[in-house]
Design a protein around this motif. Structure first.
Motif, PDB file in Angstrom:
ATOM      1  N   ARG A  12       0.806  -1.226   0.000  1.00 10.48           N
ATOM      2  CA  ARG A  12       0.000   0.000   0.000  1.00 10.48           C
ATOM      3  C   ARG A  12       0.835   1.270   0.000  1.00 10.48           C
ATOM      4  NH1 ARG A  12      -5.280  -1.281   3.460  1.00 10.48           N
ATOM      5  NH2 ARG A  12      -5.518  -3.449   2.854  1.00 10.48           N
ATOM      6  N   ALA A  13       2.070   1.177   0.426  1.00 11.42           N
ATOM      7  CA  ALA A  13       2.924   2.370   0.519  1.00 11.42           C
ATOM      8  C   ALA A  13       3.220   2.920  -0.873  1.00 11.42           C
ATOM      9  CB  ALA A  13       4.222   2.023   1.243  1.00 11.42           C
ATOM     10  N   THR A  14       3.234   4.222  -0.975  1.00  9.57           N
ATOM     11  CA  THR A  14       3.530   4.854  -2.264  1.00  9.57           C
ATOM     12  C   THR A  14       4.982   5.287  -2.372  1.00  9.57           C
ATOM     13  OG1 THR A  14       2.773   6.987  -1.394  1.00  9.57           O
ATOM     14  CG2 THR A  14       1.152   5.654  -2.592  1.00  9.57           C
ATOM     15  N   ASP A  15       5.634   5.515  -1.268  1.00  8.46           N
ATOM     16  CA  ASP A  15       7.047   5.912  -1.273  1.00  8.46           C
ATOM     17  C   ASP A  15       7.902   4.667  -1.501  1.00  8.46           C
ATOM     18  OD1 ASP A  15       9.752   6.232  -0.033  1.00  8.46           O
ATOM     19  OD2 ASP A  15       9.007   8.272   0.324  1.00  8.46           O
ATOM     20  N   PRO A  16       8.772   4.677  -2.522  1.00  8.33           N
ATOM     21  CA  PRO A  16       9.559   3.477  -2.823  1.00  8.33           C
ATOM     22  C   PRO A  16      10.495   3.058  -1.680  1.00  8.33           C
ATOM     23  CG  PRO A  16      10.096   5.272  -4.352  1.00  8.33           C
ATOM     24  CD  PRO A  16       9.004   5.748  -3.470  1.00  8.33           C
ATOM     25  N   VAL A  17      11.008   4.002  -0.918  1.00  6.11           N
ATOM     26  CA  VAL A  17      11.895   3.656   0.202  1.00  6.11           C
ATOM     27  C   VAL A  17      11.092   2.963   1.301  1.00  6.11           C
ATOM     28  CG1 VAL A  17      13.431   4.576   1.991  1.00  6.11           C
ATOM     29  CG2 VAL A  17      13.539   5.496  -0.333  1.00  6.11           C
ATOM     30  N   VAL A  18       9.917   3.482   1.596  1.00  2.67           N
ATOM     31  CA  VAL A  18       9.050   2.861   2.596  1.00  2.67           C
ATOM     32  C   VAL A  18       8.642   1.470   2.119  1.00  2.67           C
ATOM     33  CG1 VAL A  18       6.802   3.003   3.760  1.00  2.67           C
ATOM     34  CG2 VAL A  18       8.205   5.060   3.503  1.00  2.67           C
ATOM     35  N   ARG A  19       8.270   1.354   0.849  1.00  2.00           N
ATOM     36  CA  ARG A  19       7.852   0.069   0.285  1.00  2.00           C
ATOM     37  C   ARG A  19       8.977  -0.965   0.413  1.00  2.00           C
ATOM     38  NH1 ARG A  19       5.527   2.197  -4.069  1.00  2.00           N
ATOM     39  NH2 ARG A  19       7.403   2.054  -5.300  1.00  2.00           N
ATOM     40  N   GLY A  75      -4.297  15.232  13.733  1.00  2.00           N
ATOM     41  CA  GLY A  75      -3.855  15.955  12.544  1.00  2.00           C
ATOM     42  C   GLY A  75      -3.334  15.088  11.418  1.00  2.00           C
ATOM     43  N   VAL A  76      -3.281  13.786  11.610  1.00  2.00           N
ATOM     44  CA  VAL A  76      -2.794  12.886  10.568  1.00  2.00           C
ATOM     45  C   VAL A  76      -3.954  11.983  10.157  1.00  2.00           C
ATOM     46  CG1 VAL A  76      -1.145  11.075   9.974  1.00  2.00           C
ATOM     47  CG2 VAL A  76      -0.457  12.928  11.497  1.00  2.00           C
ATOM     48  N   ASP A  77      -4.307  12.032   8.880  1.00  2.00           N
ATOM     49  CA  ASP A  77      -5.445  11.231   8.437  1.00  2.00           C
ATOM     50  C   ASP A  77      -5.018   9.824   8.026  1.00  2.00           C
ATOM     51  OD1 ASP A  77      -4.389  11.451   5.883  1.00  2.00           O
ATOM     52  OD2 ASP A  77      -5.972  12.725   5.116  1.00  2.00           O
ATOM     53  N   GLU A  78      -6.015   8.943   7.965  1.00  2.00           N
ATOM     54  CA  GLU A  78      -5.768   7.529   7.665  1.00  2.00           C
ATOM     55  C   GLU A  78      -5.180   7.328   6.271  1.00  2.00           C
ATOM     56  OE1 GLU A  78      -8.791   4.042   7.575  1.00  2.00           O
ATOM     57  OE2 GLU A  78      -8.365   4.524   9.682  1.00  2.00           O
ATOM     58  N   ASP A  79      -5.581   8.139   5.304  1.00  2.00           N
ATOM     59  CA  ASP A  79      -5.036   8.015   3.945  1.00  2.00           C
ATOM     60  C   ASP A  79      -3.536   8.279   3.926  1.00  2.00           C
ATOM     61  OD1 ASP A  79      -7.458   7.325   2.824  1.00  2.00           O
ATOM     62  OD2 ASP A  79      -7.962   9.386   2.261  1.00  2.00           O
ATOM     63  N   PHE A  80      -3.100   9.279   4.669  1.00  2.00           N
ATOM     64  CA  PHE A  80      -1.667   9.579   4.751  1.00  2.00           C
ATOM     65  C   PHE A  80      -0.916   8.393   5.341  1.00  2.00           C
ATOM     66  CE2 PHE A  80       1.989  10.916   7.268  1.00  2.00           C
ATOM     67  CZ  PHE A  80       2.745  11.574   6.313  1.00  2.00           C
ATOM     68  N   LEU A  81      -1.463   7.839   6.428  1.00  2.00           N
ATOM     69  CA  LEU A  81      -0.812   6.692   7.062  1.00  2.00           C
ATOM     70  C   LEU A  81      -0.758   5.501   6.117  1.00  2.00           C
ATOM     71  CD1 LEU A  81      -2.365   6.943  10.640  1.00  2.00           C
ATOM     72  CD2 LEU A  81      -0.041   7.569   9.937  1.00  2.00           C
ATOM     73  N   THR A  82      -1.853   5.240   5.413  1.00  2.00           N
ATOM     74  CA  THR A  82      -1.905   4.117   4.474  1.00  2.00           C
ATOM     75  C   THR A  82      -0.877   4.296   3.369  1.00  2.00           C
ATOM     76  OG1 THR A  82      -4.229   3.717   4.961  1.00  2.00           O
ATOM     77  CG2 THR A  82      -3.384   2.806   2.907  1.00  2.00           C
ATOM     78  N   ARG A  83      -0.774   5.504   2.833  1.00  2.00           N
ATOM     79  CA  ARG A  83       0.219   5.765   1.778  1.00  2.00           C
ATOM     80  C   ARG A  83       1.642   5.535   2.276  1.00  2.00           C
ATOM     81  NH1 ARG A  83      -2.868  10.382   1.174  1.00  2.00           N
ATOM     82  NH2 ARG A  83      -1.140  11.668   1.946  1.00  2.00           N
ATOM     83  N   ASN A  84       1.821   5.573   3.601  1.00  2.00           N
ATOM     84  CA  ASN A  84       3.135   5.373   4.187  1.00  2.00           C
ATOM     85  C   ASN A  84       3.268   4.012   4.872  1.00  2.00           C
ATOM     86  OD1 ASN A  84       4.873   7.892   3.836  1.00  2.00           O
ATOM     87  ND2 ASN A  84       2.826   8.677   4.259  1.00  2.00           N
ATOM     88  N   GLY A  85       2.391   3.084   4.491  1.00  2.00           N
ATOM     89  CA  GLY A  85       2.533   1.695   4.922  1.00  2.00           C
ATOM     90  C   GLY A  85       1.903   1.342   6.253  1.00  2.00           C
ATOM     91  N   VAL A  86       1.158   2.270   6.866  1.00  2.00           N
ATOM     92  CA  VAL A  86       0.481   1.970   8.125  1.00  2.00           C
ATOM     93  C   VAL A  86      -0.938   1.521   7.797  1.00  2.00           C
ATOM     94  CG1 VAL A  86      -0.270   2.885  10.358  1.00  2.00           C
ATOM     95  CG2 VAL A  86       1.898   3.668   9.353  1.00  2.00           C
TER      96      VAL A  86
END
Length: 145
Positions: A12-19, A75-86
């Protein structure tokens, strides 16, 4: 559970380093889990009735395992977390249910007398990946490289 959560987070992560980081964590945790299953099989082989009873007790307590709870981060939404692998809380619950079901099935299979791998001599974990006790390669048959 850790392997599955990291693996799903990687998809689910969009950042290649996180992925990539989550993929490496998933593989590493998967190896740790397989080692744990090998140790359980060894303990059952050597520990007899006492080890089997301990595993049965652990299985009876399995349902009481709680799904890990995500802390709320203002202040941090679920979509942001999902995009970052949470993973979202609902997904953690689903993965926990899957892990409990698979753990129960695999442990019950280990309790069957014919499922324990026959081991002779020292145990060698090098180069012997096993996805289940039935797939285990005896040390003598493991290729050396």
């Amino acid at each position: 559970m850790a392997s599955r959560v990291a693996g799903e987070g990687a998809t689910r992560a969009t950042d290649p380093v996180v992925r990539e980081t989550l993929s490496v964590i998933s593989e590493d945790e998967g190896r740790h889990a397989e080692l744990a299953w090998d140790i359980i099989a060894f303990a059952l082989e050597r520990g007899g009735r006492g080890a089997k009873e301990a595993l049965r007790q652990a299985l009876s307590a399995l349902e009481s395992q709680q799904t890990p709870a995500l802390p709320r981060i203002p202040g941090v939404d679920e979509d942001f977390l999902t995009r970052n692998g949470v993973l979202p809380q609902a997904e953690l619950g689903r993965l926990m249910a899957v892990c409990i079901e698979r753990t129960r099935a695999r442990a019950e299979a280990l309790l069957e007398p014919s499922s324990l791998p026959a081991r002779h001599g020292p145990i060698d974990f090098q180069g012997v990946p096993a996805s289940s006790p039935r797939d285990a390669v005896p040390v003598e048959a493991a290729p050396r490289g």
